[in-house]
Design a protein around this motif. Structure first.
Motif, PDB file in Angstrom:
ATOM      1  N   PHE A  51       0.835  -1.201   0.000  1.00 49.09           N
ATOM      2  CA  PHE A  51       0.000   0.000   0.000  1.00 49.09           C
ATOM      3  C   PHE A  51       0.865   1.243   0.000  1.00 49.09           C
ATOM      4  CE2 PHE A  51      -3.652  -2.581   1.007  1.00 49.09           C
ATOM      5  CZ  PHE A  51      -4.688  -1.862   0.409  1.00 49.09           C
ATOM      6  N   CYS A  52       0.442   2.208  -0.805  1.00 45.67           N
ATOM      7  CA  CYS A  52       1.020   3.540  -0.712  1.00 45.67           C
ATOM      8  C   CYS A  52      -0.214   4.414  -0.541  1.00 45.67           C
ATOM      9  CB  CYS A  52       1.788   3.875  -1.980  1.00 45.67           C
ATOM     10  SG  CYS A  52       2.621   5.461  -1.893  1.00 45.67           S
ATOM     11  N   ASP A  53      -0.579   4.637   0.701  1.00 46.57           N
ATOM     12  CA  ASP A  53      -1.876   5.173   1.090  1.00 46.57           C
ATOM     13  C   ASP A  53      -2.343   6.290   0.160  1.00 46.57           C
ATOM     14  OD1 ASP A  53      -3.894   4.812   3.059  1.00 46.57           O
ATOM     15  OD2 ASP A  53      -3.460   6.851   3.730  1.00 46.57           O
ATOM     16  N   PRO A  54      -3.541   6.259  -0.412  1.00 49.98           N
ATOM     17  CA  PRO A  54      -4.597   5.255  -0.259  1.00 49.98           C
ATOM     18  C   PRO A  54      -4.582   4.210  -1.376  1.00 49.98           C
ATOM     19  CG  PRO A  54      -5.462   7.135  -1.439  1.00 49.98           C
ATOM     20  CD  PRO A  54      -3.974   7.371  -1.256  1.00 49.98           C
ATOM     21  N   PHE A  55      -3.470   4.129  -2.110  1.00 51.08           N
ATOM     22  CA  PHE A  55      -3.462   3.293  -3.316  1.00 51.08           C
ATOM     23  C   PHE A  55      -2.898   1.898  -3.045  1.00 51.08           C
ATOM     24  CE2 PHE A  55      -2.893   7.728  -4.666  1.00 51.08           C
ATOM     25  CZ  PHE A  55      -4.025   7.885  -5.449  1.00 51.08           C
ATOM     26  N   LEU A  56      -3.559   0.910  -3.638  1.00 46.68           N
ATOM     27  CA  LEU A  56      -3.017  -0.448  -3.642  1.00 46.68           C
ATOM     28  C   LEU A  56      -2.010  -0.541  -4.779  1.00 46.68           C
ATOM     29  CD1 LEU A  56      -3.067  -3.507  -2.865  1.00 46.68           C
ATOM     30  CD2 LEU A  56      -4.865  -3.756  -4.587  1.00 46.68           C
ATOM     31  N   ILE A  57      -0.840  -1.080  -4.475  1.00 47.06           N
ATOM     32  CA  ILE A  57       0.175  -1.254  -5.517  1.00 47.06           C
ATOM     33  C   ILE A  57       0.332  -2.741  -5.776  1.00 47.06           C
ATOM     34  CG2 ILE A  57       2.633  -0.970  -6.032  1.00 47.06           C
ATOM     35  CD1 ILE A  57       2.435   1.665  -4.546  1.00 47.06           C
ATOM     36  N   SER A  58      -0.096  -3.176  -6.969  1.00 44.61           N
ATOM     37  CA  SER A  58       0.041  -4.596  -7.286  1.00 44.61           C
ATOM     38  C   SER A  58       0.742  -4.802  -8.624  1.00 44.61           C
ATOM     39  CB  SER A  58      -1.338  -5.271  -7.303  1.00 44.61           C
ATOM     40  OG  SER A  58      -2.191  -4.565  -8.171  1.00 44.61           O
ATOM     41  N   ASP A  59       1.299  -3.713  -9.170  1.00 42.17           N
ATOM     42  CA  ASP A  59       2.098  -3.877 -10.396  1.00 42.17           C
ATOM     43  C   ASP A  59       3.230  -2.850 -10.433  1.00 42.17           C
ATOM     44  OD1 ASP A  59       1.118  -1.407 -11.561  1.00 42.17           O
ATOM     45  OD2 ASP A  59      -0.730  -2.457 -12.090  1.00 42.17           O
ATOM     46  N   GLU A  60       4.162  -3.121 -11.345  1.00 43.35           N
ATOM     47  CA  GLU A  60       5.375  -2.289 -11.444  1.00 43.35           C
ATOM     48  C   GLU A  60       5.059  -0.865 -11.909  1.00 43.35           C
ATOM     49  OE1 GLU A  60       8.431  -2.988 -10.488  1.00 43.35           O
ATOM     50  OE2 GLU A  60       8.051  -5.076  -9.945  1.00 43.35           O
ATOM     51  N   LEU A  61       3.965  -0.711 -12.655  1.00 41.67           N
ATOM     52  CA  LEU A  61       3.600   0.620 -13.142  1.00 41.67           C
ATOM     53  C   LEU A  61       3.244   1.540 -11.976  1.00 41.67           C
ATOM     54  CD1 LEU A  61       2.990   2.625 -15.403  1.00 41.67           C
ATOM     55  CD2 LEU A  61       0.693   1.639 -15.573  1.00 41.67           C
ATOM     56  N   ARG A  62       2.383   1.066 -11.072  1.00 46.05           N
ATOM     57  CA  ARG A  62       2.002   1.915  -9.939  1.00 46.05           C
ATOM     58  C   ARG A  62       3.193   2.154  -9.014  1.00 46.05           C
ATOM     59  NH1 ARG A  62      -3.080  -1.189  -8.288  1.00 46.05           N
ATOM     60  NH2 ARG A  62      -2.585  -2.411 -10.150  1.00 46.05           N
ATOM     61  N   LYS A  63       4.104   1.172  -8.972  1.00 46.51           N
ATOM     62  CA  LYS A  63       5.342   1.374  -8.190  1.00 46.51           C
ATOM     63  C   LYS A  63       6.131   2.555  -8.745  1.00 46.51           C
ATOM     64  CE  LYS A  63       7.462  -2.743  -6.276  1.00 46.51           C
ATOM     65  NZ  LYS A  63       8.458  -3.764  -6.586  1.00 46.51           N
ATOM     66  N   CYS A  75     -11.384   2.113  -8.476  1.00 42.84           N
ATOM     67  CA  CYS A  75     -10.699   1.874  -9.746  1.00 42.84           C
ATOM     68  C   CYS A  75     -10.433   0.392  -9.989  1.00 42.84           C
ATOM     69  CB  CYS A  75      -9.378   2.643  -9.745  1.00 42.84           C
ATOM     70  SG  CYS A  75      -8.477   2.457 -11.285  1.00 42.84           S
ATOM     71  N   GLN A  76     -10.832  -0.102 -11.151  1.00 39.22           N
ATOM     72  CA  GLN A  76     -10.414  -1.439 -11.601  1.00 39.22           C
ATOM     73  C   GLN A  76      -9.238  -1.223 -12.544  1.00 39.22           C
ATOM     74  OE1 GLN A  76     -13.918  -2.835 -13.576  1.00 39.22           O
ATOM     75  NE2 GLN A  76     -15.107  -2.931 -11.724  1.00 39.22           N
ATOM     76  N   TYR A  77      -8.072  -1.643 -12.114  1.00 34.31           N
ATOM     77  CA  TYR A  77      -6.858  -1.355 -12.885  1.00 34.31           C
ATOM     78  C   TYR A  77      -6.772  -2.205 -14.142  1.00 34.31           C
ATOM     79  CZ  TYR A  77      -5.432   1.134  -8.680  1.00 34.31           C
ATOM     80  OH  TYR A  77      -5.379   2.015  -7.618  1.00 34.31           O
ATOM     81  N   GLU A  78      -6.101  -1.650 -15.149  1.00 25.78           N
ATOM     82  CA  GLU A  78      -5.873  -2.377 -16.404  1.00 25.78           C
ATOM     83  C   GLU A  78      -4.727  -3.369 -16.237  1.00 25.78           C
ATOM     84  OE1 GLU A  78      -7.680  -1.960 -19.124  1.00 25.78           O
ATOM     85  OE2 GLU A  78      -8.741  -0.122 -18.596  1.00 25.78           O
ATOM     86  N   ASP A  79      -4.799  -4.468 -16.987  1.00 22.45           N
ATOM     87  CA  ASP A  79      -3.679  -5.417 -17.034  1.00 22.45           C
ATOM     88  C   ASP A  79      -2.680  -5.033 -18.111  1.00 22.45           C
ATOM     89  OD1 ASP A  79      -4.606  -7.082 -14.987  1.00 22.45           O
ATOM     90  OD2 ASP A  79      -6.006  -8.052 -16.378  1.00 22.45           O
ATOM     91  N   VAL A  80      -3.167  -4.277 -19.109  1.00 21.50           N
ATOM     92  CA  VAL A  80      -2.290  -3.858 -20.214  1.00 21.50           C
ATOM     93  C   VAL A  80      -2.181  -2.330 -20.217  1.00 21.50           C
ATOM     94  CG1 VAL A  80      -2.645  -5.861 -21.712  1.00 21.50           C
ATOM     95  CG2 VAL A  80      -4.255  -3.965 -21.808  1.00 21.50           C
ATOM     96  N   ILE A  81      -1.124  -1.851 -20.825  1.00 25.79           N
ATOM     97  CA  ILE A  81      -0.801  -0.420 -20.754  1.00 25.79           C
ATOM     98  C   ILE A  81      -1.603   0.424 -21.748  1.00 25.79           C
ATOM     99  CG2 ILE A  81       1.129  -0.542 -22.420  1.00 25.79           C
ATOM    100  CD1 ILE A  81       1.421   1.480 -19.219  1.00 25.79           C
TER     101      ILE A  81
END
Length: 267
Positions: free
Chosen positions: A133-145, A181-187
């Motif tokens: 978590f990077c409040d308030p965001f869930l980080i589950s991929d390298e892009l959000r990192k 937000c439902q995040y995309e799997d592709v860019i």
């Protein structure tokens, strides 16, 4: 000297341009993406015209005059924090902050490094990572990192000045989305939507001497305060609540791109 000519430092006056529509936000494809990203019904672009030569060094006067203008007050839209309804500015602005946002990028190749650095695979899939978590965001991929985690090893893929670019800000806002937000799997959906909105808002022209395309817009990230505190873009601050003023000094138009973080329209 007639009012409105260069050298005349009178007050800017504005007019609302309701006939100016922003296709990039209303195509069926963009609408369905914004719904998925929980931004639909919470993001809005509006256009206003103004009557004098725009001078970037007077941006604070320009923005203050905007908020005080009788043609702006009943037309500038914002979302109510309490009801979630669209309202107009019902309060007197006492103070503004307008931060310069650099806008120099002319190509989406700016994002090619996401592939080069294995944040995105060649087939467009975004590389997953362990949830954090990077409040308030869930980080589950390298892009959000890359977008959020300053001490991650790939954060430096974009320098600080690059992160301030309007193209990067727009991309980041779309990637992070709204509350459900439902995040995309592709860019691709992120890149395509960023490009469409950017082209819709930012003005370019061919330099007559060099024949090169250049951006003519000036961009500011805007906050306004009334006697109580922040009143625009919202009384609550959030990384995903923003208003950008995109000023075209040649056409004398200002485009306002607004978003208020929350739960977007679902069905």
């Amino acid at each position: 000297m007639a009012a409105g000519e260069p050298g005349d430092l009178g007050v800017y006056s504005f007019r609302f341009l309701p006939q100016k529509t922003f296709q990039s936000l209303s195509t069926p494809q963009t609408t369905s993406r914004l719904r998925q990203w929980s931004m639909l019904g919470r993001i809005e672009a509006q256009a206003f015209g103004f009557d004098q030569t725009f001078q970037a060094y007077r941006k604070d006067d320009f923005v203050m005059a905007f908020f005080k203008d009788p043609n702006v007050i009943p037309n500038l839209k914002l979302l109510s924090e309490s009801s979630g309804e669209w309202l107009t500015l019902g309060t007197e602005v006492k103070k503004i902050e307008a931060i310069n946002v650099p806008c120099t990028q002319l190509s989406m190749s700016f994002f090619n490094r996401l592939y080069d650095e294995a944040i995105v695979r060649d087939n467009g899939y975004i590389v997953k990572c362990l949830d954090s978590f990077c409040d308030p965001f869930l980080i589950s991929d390298e892009l959000r990192k890359v977008l959020l985690v300053e001490d991650s090893e790939k954060y430096e893929v974009f320098s600080q000045p690059e992160r301030e670019e309007f193209l990067f800000c727009l991309f980041k806002h779309l990637c992070l989305g709204g509350a459900l937000c439902q995040y995309e799997d592709v860019i691709n959906p992120y890149l395509e939507t960023t490009k469409l909105i950017y082209k819709d808002l930012v003005s370019v022209r061919k330099n007559p001497q060099t024949k090169k395309i250049q951006i003519t817009s000036s961009i500011f990230k805007v906050t306004a305060y009334d006697s109580v505190g922040v009143c625009y873009p919202s009384t609550k601050s959030h990384e995903q609540t923003f208003s950008y003023f995109i000023v075209d000094p040649i056409k004398r138009h200002v485009h306002v791109l607004y978003h208020c973080y929350g739960m977007g329209e679902v069905s």
